[in-house]
Design a protein around this motif. Structure first.
Motif, mmCIF file in Angstrom:
data_model
loop_
_atom_site.group_PDB
_atom_site.id
_atom_site.type_symbol
_atom_site.label_atom_id
_atom_site.label_comp_id
_atom_site.label_asym_id
_atom_site.label_seq_id
_atom_site.Cartn_x
_atom_site.Cartn_y
_atom_site.Cartn_z
ATOM 1 N N MET A 81 42.545 46.478 50.130
ATOM 2 C CA MET A 81 42.786 45.974 51.481
ATOM 3 C C MET A 81 43.471 47.026 52.327
ATOM 4 N N GLU B 152 25.209 26.851 35.588
ATOM 5 C CA GLU B 152 26.418 27.603 35.893
ATOM 6 C C GLU B 152 27.585 26.703 36.325
ATOM 7 N N LEU C 240 41.136 43.632 44.475
ATOM 8 C CA LEU C 240 40.750 43.794 45.877
ATOM 9 C C LEU C 240 41.360 45.073 46.420
ATOM 10 N N ALA D 147 45.689 51.934 52.459
ATOM 11 C CA ALA D 147 44.897 51.075 51.579
ATOM 12 C C ALA D 147 45.765 50.613 50.419
ATOM 13 N N VAL D 148 45.666 49.365 50.099
ATOM 14 C CA VAL D 148 46.367 48.862 48.922
ATOM 15 C C VAL D 148 45.369 48.188 47.994
ATOM 16 N N LYS D 149 45.670 48.302 46.724
ATOM 17 C CA LYS D 149 44.821 47.646 45.744
ATOM 18 C C LYS D 149 45.624 46.535 45.077
ATOM 19 N N GLN D 150 45.014 45.380 44.955
ATOM 20 C CA GLN D 150 45.705 44.249 44.332
ATOM 21 C C GLN D 150 44.869 43.712 43.189
ATOM 22 N N VAL D 151 45.513 43.569 42.051
ATOM 23 C CA VAL D 151 44.808 42.988 40.902
ATOM 24 C C VAL D 151 44.753 41.468 41.075
ATOM 25 N N VAL D 152 43.581 40.891 40.879
ATOM 26 C CA VAL D 152 43.402 39.460 41.129
ATOM 27 C C VAL D 152 43.132 38.698 39.826
ATOM 28 N N MET D 153 42.134 39.133 39.079
ATOM 29 C CA MET D 153 41.751 38.497 37.808
ATOM 30 C C MET D 153 41.568 36.978 37.932
ATOM 31 N N GLU D 154 40.773 36.583 38.893
ATOM 32 C CA GLU D 154 40.547 35.141 39.081
ATOM 33 C C GLU D 154 39.079 34.821 38.836
ATOM 34 N N GLY D 155 38.824 33.840 38.006
ATOM 35 C CA GLY D 155 37.453 33.436 37.698
ATOM 36 C C GLY D 155 36.759 32.908 38.939
ATOM 37 N N VAL D 156 35.516 33.345 39.136
ATOM 38 C CA VAL D 156 34.780 32.953 40.336
ATOM 39 C C VAL D 156 34.565 31.432 40.376
ATOM 40 N N LEU D 157 34.436 30.830 39.196
ATOM 41 C CA LEU D 157 34.151 29.396 39.156
ATOM 42 C C LEU D 157 35.384 28.556 38.802
ATOM 43 N N LEU E 206 32.830 36.370 34.535
ATOM 44 C CA LEU E 206 32.476 36.249 35.956
ATOM 45 C C LEU E 206 33.786 36.063 36.720
ATOM 46 N N PHE E 207 34.424 37.204 37.041
ATOM 47 C CA PHE E 207 35.705 37.073 37.736
ATOM 48 C C PHE E 207 35.953 38.216 38.715
ATOM 49 N N VAL E 208 36.790 37.906 39.704
ATOM 50 C CA VAL E 208 37.222 38.919 40.662
ATOM 51 C C VAL E 208 38.357 39.687 40.012
ATOM 52 N N GLU E 209 38.123 40.983 39.823
ATOM 53 C CA GLU E 209 39.103 41.797 39.120
ATOM 54 C C GLU E 209 40.204 42.274 40.062
ATOM 55 N N ILE F 17 38.001 33.413 47.338
ATOM 56 C CA ILE F 17 39.091 33.975 46.516
ATOM 57 C C ILE F 17 39.687 35.199 47.211
#
Lengths: 112, 225
Positions: free
Chosen positions: A109, B135, A107, B5-15, A102-105, A13
């Motif tokens: 970079m 899981e 990043l 440095a940049v920060k990016q919001v992702v909010m993506e479920g790992v699964l 369970l998620f990537v909040e 991801i």
């Protein structure tokens, strides 16, 4: 050890969102109910990240405690252990509100 | 060279990726009219023995197929081959060091070798493991857990993830109750503590106790309507 498979997904991801940039930090939200062992996940993450844009990045894990609302009386409870019971009426008929995340909040970079 | 440095919001479920594939599997199962059971347990709890008894009893009643998941070997598939039902073995060891569970993609890879249209029920025997399989959705309609009383009373509290996700718990090896210190009432209390009121069947794949009840449970859900 599901941490390895979870780490693999996290790296995929992050690598996809990075789009060629170098990732320095990955912020992850993990609900307490997911039974993720932080040290095992950190170890797996470091291993799987090698050779990708995520190599060397810090994995910041925020554990989300379990909360639930009672279907009977509507009171919300912070749940520390099983059985998950309403603090007001003792019912075990609860809807879990938080603790299964369970998620990537986000990043961090480096932008060249 | 200046780096910021940049920060990016992702909010993506790992699964999310796995869940999307599981949904694709499910669509395939639904189109074929196949009811799918994800059968999970610790190693040695008796999943394969239960399947042997099930295949014996359901012969001529329900068209069953089996997808066997193991890290290595085809030993379980070999055991079931005498029943001449559609059967495929998926070994997880080509994955990263041998995965301890089946995921949606691994199941998908086995489906090409199974004719779903010839099956009312597909049983996916997951890799023996009390944590990881819980899981990963694989596209199943239901989750059945086999629990052996030789594992002790306290495991629901130690491994709530799987016990919480089960729709039915088959408490296996109950023929050994008189020989063990296992406290069945305490175990069932712990089970209710993590998954209140979950269906349970007391069974012994060895003596056949409870197997009819389990087969009826399966037939109710899997028989073509």
């Amino acid at each position: 050890m599901h941490e390895l498979a979870i780490a693999d997904s996290i790296v995929q991801i992050a690598d996809r969102h990075a789009n060629g940039r170098r990732v320095t930090k990955v912020q992850l939200k993990v609900g307490h109910l997911r039974q993720v062992v932080p040290s095992a996940l950190a170890f797996s993450f470091e291993l799987v990240a090698q050779g990708t844009s995520v190599e060397g990045a810090e994995l910041e894990m925020e554990e989300v405690p379990v909360t639930g609302s009672c279907r009977g009386c509507g009171v919300e409870s912070r749940l520390k252990e099983f059985p998950l019971q309403c603090r007001a009426c003792g019912s075990d008929d609860l809807r879990v509100l938080e603790g299964e995340e369970l998620f990537v909040e986000s990043l961090e970079m480096e932008e060249v | 060279m200046h780096r910021t440095a940049v920060k990016q919001v992702v909010m993506e479920g790992v699964l999310d990726a796995n869940d999307a594939l599981a949904q694709a599997n499910r669509t395939q199962f639904d189109e074929a009219g196949t009811y799918v059971v994800n059968l999970m347990s610790s190693p040695g709890a008796g999943k394969t023995a239960l399947l042997e008894r099930t295949l014996e009893r359901m012969h001529g009643k329900l068209r069953l197929g089996v997808l066997e998941g193991d890290v290595q070997t085809t030993l379980d598939a070999d055991r079931l081959s005498r029943f001449h039902v559609p059967l495929v073995q998926v070994n997880t060891d080509p994955g990263f060091g041998g995965e301890c569970h089946l995921d949606a993609n691994m199941v998908r890879s086995g489906l090409s070798e199974l004719s779903l249209n010839d099956m009312d029920v597909l049983v996916i025997e997951n890799v023996g493991n009390l944590v990881c399989p819980a899981e990963f959705k694989v596209g199943e309609n239901t989750r059945v857990m086999v629990y052996s009383i030789t594992e002790g009373e306290e495991k629901p509290l130690k491994y709530p993830l799987m016990f919480r996700s089960a729709d039915l718990v088959l408490v296996n090896k109950v023929d050994l109750l008189e020989h063990l210190d296992f406290d069945l009432e305490q175990f069932l209390g712990y089970l209710d503590a993590v998954n209140p009121g979950v269906e349970r069947i007391l069974a012994s794949a060895r003596t056949g106790q409870g197997v009819d009840e389990w087969c009826s449970w399966l037939e109710e859900r899997g028989a073509p309507s």
